[in-house]
Write a protein that holds these residues in place. Structure first.
Motif, PDB file in Angstrom:
ATOM      1  N   PRO A  70       0.872  -1.178   0.000  1.00 44.12           N
ATOM      2  CA  PRO A  70       0.000   0.000   0.000  1.00 44.12           C
ATOM      3  C   PRO A  70       0.917   1.238   0.000  1.00 44.12           C
ATOM      4  N   ILE A  71       0.705   2.137  -0.921  1.00 42.17           N
ATOM      5  CA  ILE A  71       1.612   3.286  -1.081  1.00 42.17           C
ATOM      6  C   ILE A  71       1.774   4.052   0.231  1.00 42.17           C
ATOM      7  N   GLU A  72       0.675   4.270   0.953  1.00 39.18           N
ATOM      8  CA  GLU A  72       0.765   5.035   2.200  1.00 39.18           C
ATOM      9  C   GLU A  72       1.623   4.331   3.244  1.00 39.18           C
ATOM     10  N   SER A  73       1.766   3.008   3.145  1.00 40.54           N
ATOM     11  CA  SER A  73       2.582   2.277   4.119  1.00 40.54           C
ATOM     12  C   SER A  73       4.079   2.495   3.894  1.00 40.54           C
ATOM     13  N   LEU A  74       4.450   3.066   2.769  1.00 42.24           N
ATOM     14  CA  LEU A  74       5.865   3.315   2.495  1.00 42.24           C
ATOM     15  C   LEU A  74       6.415   4.503   3.287  1.00 42.24           C
ATOM     16  N   ALA A  75       5.548   5.312   3.863  1.00 46.77           N
ATOM     17  CA  ALA A  75       6.002   6.491   4.610  1.00 46.77           C
ATOM     18  C   ALA A  75       6.959   6.099   5.732  1.00 46.77           C
ATOM     19  N   ALA A  91       8.829   3.403   5.987  1.00 48.12           N
ATOM     20  CA  ALA A  91      10.098   2.924   5.415  1.00 48.12           C
ATOM     21  C   ALA A  91      10.954   4.094   4.944  1.00 48.12           C
ATOM     22  N   PHE A  92      10.326   5.103   4.331  1.00 49.53           N
ATOM     23  CA  PHE A  92      11.088   6.273   3.882  1.00 49.53           C
ATOM     24  C   PHE A  92      11.650   7.047   5.064  1.00 49.53           C
ATOM     25  N   ALA A  93      10.905   7.106   6.162  1.00 48.34           N
ATOM     26  CA  ALA A  93      11.361   7.851   7.341  1.00 48.34           C
ATOM     27  C   ALA A  93      12.500   7.135   8.052  1.00 48.34           C
ATOM     28  N   GLU A  94      12.407   5.819   8.128  1.00 44.78           N
ATOM     29  CA  GLU A  94      13.417   5.045   8.850  1.00 44.78           C
ATOM     30  C   GLU A  94      14.648   4.759   8.005  1.00 44.78           C
ATOM     31  N   GLY A  95      14.487   4.838   6.715  1.00 47.23           N
ATOM     32  CA  GLY A  95      15.586   4.533   5.815  1.00 47.23           C
ATOM     33  C   GLY A  95      15.371   3.184   5.174  1.00 47.23           C
ATOM     34  N   GLN A 119      17.028   7.954   3.570  1.00 52.46           N
ATOM     35  CA  GLN A 119      16.222   8.357   4.713  1.00 52.46           C
ATOM     36  C   GLN A 119      15.715   9.754   4.393  1.00 52.46           C
ATOM     37  N   LEU A 120      14.413   9.884   4.244  1.00 50.21           N
ATOM     38  CA  LEU A 120      13.810  11.127   3.808  1.00 50.21           C
ATOM     39  C   LEU A 120      13.220  11.887   4.982  1.00 50.21           C
ATOM     40  N   ASP A 121      13.181  13.217   4.859  1.00 49.38           N
ATOM     41  CA  ASP A 121      12.528  14.025   5.886  1.00 49.38           C
ATOM     42  C   ASP A 121      11.017  14.030   5.602  1.00 49.38           C
ATOM     43  N   PRO A 122      10.202  14.478   6.556  1.00 46.61           N
ATOM     44  CA  PRO A 122       8.743  14.401   6.385  1.00 46.61           C
ATOM     45  C   PRO A 122       8.224  15.082   5.114  1.00 46.61           C
ATOM     46  N   ALA A 123       8.768  16.226   4.745  1.00 39.78           N
ATOM     47  CA  ALA A 123       8.310  16.908   3.531  1.00 39.78           C
ATOM     48  C   ALA A 123       8.648  16.082   2.293  1.00 39.78           C
ATOM     49  N   GLN A 124       9.839  15.509   2.254  1.00 39.42           N
ATOM     50  CA  GLN A 124      10.224  14.668   1.115  1.00 39.42           C
ATOM     51  C   GLN A 124       9.337  13.431   1.029  1.00 39.42           C
ATOM     52  N   ILE A 125       8.991  12.869   2.168  1.00 45.57           N
ATOM     53  CA  ILE A 125       8.116  11.694   2.194  1.00 45.57           C
ATOM     54  C   ILE A 125       6.762  12.045   1.593  1.00 45.57           C
ATOM     55  N   ASN A 126       6.171  13.142   2.046  1.00 45.02           N
ATOM     56  CA  ASN A 126       4.867  13.559   1.525  1.00 45.02           C
ATOM     57  C   ASN A 126       4.934  13.813   0.020  1.00 45.02           C
ATOM     58  N   ASP A 127       6.006  14.448  -0.428  1.00 44.50           N
ATOM     59  CA  ASP A 127       6.164  14.735  -1.851  1.00 44.50           C
ATOM     60  C   ASP A 127       6.300  13.445  -2.652  1.00 44.50           C
ATOM     61  N   LEU A 128       7.142  12.533  -2.186  1.00 47.37           N
ATOM     62  CA  LEU A 128       7.351  11.290  -2.924  1.00 47.37           C
ATOM     63  C   LEU A 128       6.092  10.430  -2.934  1.00 47.37           C
ATOM     64  N   ALA A 136       3.021  11.538  -2.771  1.00 50.48           N
ATOM     65  CA  ALA A 136       2.087  12.195  -3.700  1.00 50.48           C
ATOM     66  C   ALA A 136       2.443  11.831  -5.135  1.00 50.48           C
ATOM     67  N   TYR A 137       3.745  11.832  -5.441  1.00 51.65           N
ATOM     68  CA  TYR A 137       4.151  11.451  -6.798  1.00 51.65           C
ATOM     69  C   TYR A 137       3.832   9.982  -7.076  1.00 51.65           C
ATOM     70  N   LEU A 138       4.158   9.098  -6.143  1.00 51.65           N
ATOM     71  CA  LEU A 138       3.877   7.686  -6.346  1.00 51.65           C
ATOM     72  C   LEU A 138       2.386   7.449  -6.578  1.00 51.65           C
ATOM     73  N   ASP A 139       1.548   8.112  -5.789  1.00 48.05           N
ATOM     74  CA  ASP A 139       0.093   7.993  -5.995  1.00 48.05           C
ATOM     75  C   ASP A 139      -0.314   8.439  -7.399  1.00 48.05           C
ATOM     76  N   SER A 140       0.372   9.436  -7.925  1.00 46.52           N
ATOM     77  CA  SER A 140      -0.016  10.003  -9.216  1.00 46.52           C
ATOM     78  C   SER A 140       0.318   9.100 -10.398  1.00 46.52           C
ATOM     79  N   VAL A 141       1.224   8.142 -10.220  1.00 46.78           N
ATOM     80  CA  VAL A 141       1.639   7.306 -11.354  1.00 46.78           C
ATOM     81  C   VAL A 141       1.160   5.854 -11.269  1.00 46.78           C
ATOM     82  N   GLN A 142       0.383   5.512 -10.267  1.00 48.06           N
ATOM     83  CA  GLN A 142      -0.059   4.116 -10.121  1.00 48.06           C
ATOM     84  C   GLN A 142      -0.998   3.730 -11.252  1.00 48.06           C
TER      85      GLN A 142
END
Length: 105
Positions: A64-69, A71-75, A87-96, A98-104
């Motif tokens: 589930p795309i939302e479950s990747l948050a 993993a992105f936060a922890e690395g 390891q992404l910061d919260p803004a990068q996670i939200n941006d990525l 959003a992009y992943l959701d847009s291309v599914q």
């Protein structure tokens, strides 16, 4: 508040939200293009340069795309064998996300 004024206000809020979402998607695309496209197909079409790296448009079939948050936060330390750790910061996670959701598919 008059109905016409209320309608205009609702449309303005929706438009503002759409612009904000569009900005997140664009920033997510930029991150993916810079950091991920060497291995993954990041768009709606095309094959990944590295066959073990799943195309981004099919990630929803694995996770589930939302479950990747988390993993992105922890690395992300797993993935395909040559995948670097991110390891992404919260803004990068939200941006990525959003992009992943847009291309599914």
């Amino acid at each position: 508040m008059k109905p016409l004024t209320r309608s205009c206000l609702v449309l303005a809020c929706i438009s503002t939200a759409a612009v904000a979402q569009s900005g997140r998607v664009q920033r997510g695309f930029t991150f993916a293009q810079t950091n991920c496209s060497q291995c993954h197909a990041i768009g709606r079409v095309g094959e990944s340069p590295i066959p073990e790296a799943p195309p981004f448009r099919t990630l929803h079939t694995r996770y589930p795309i939302e479950s990747l948050a988390e993993a992105f936060a922890e690395g992300i330390t797993t993935g395909h064998p040559s995948m670097p750790q991110f390891q992404l910061d919260p803004a990068q996670i939200n941006d990525l996300l959003a992009y992943l959701d847009s291309v599914q598919d």
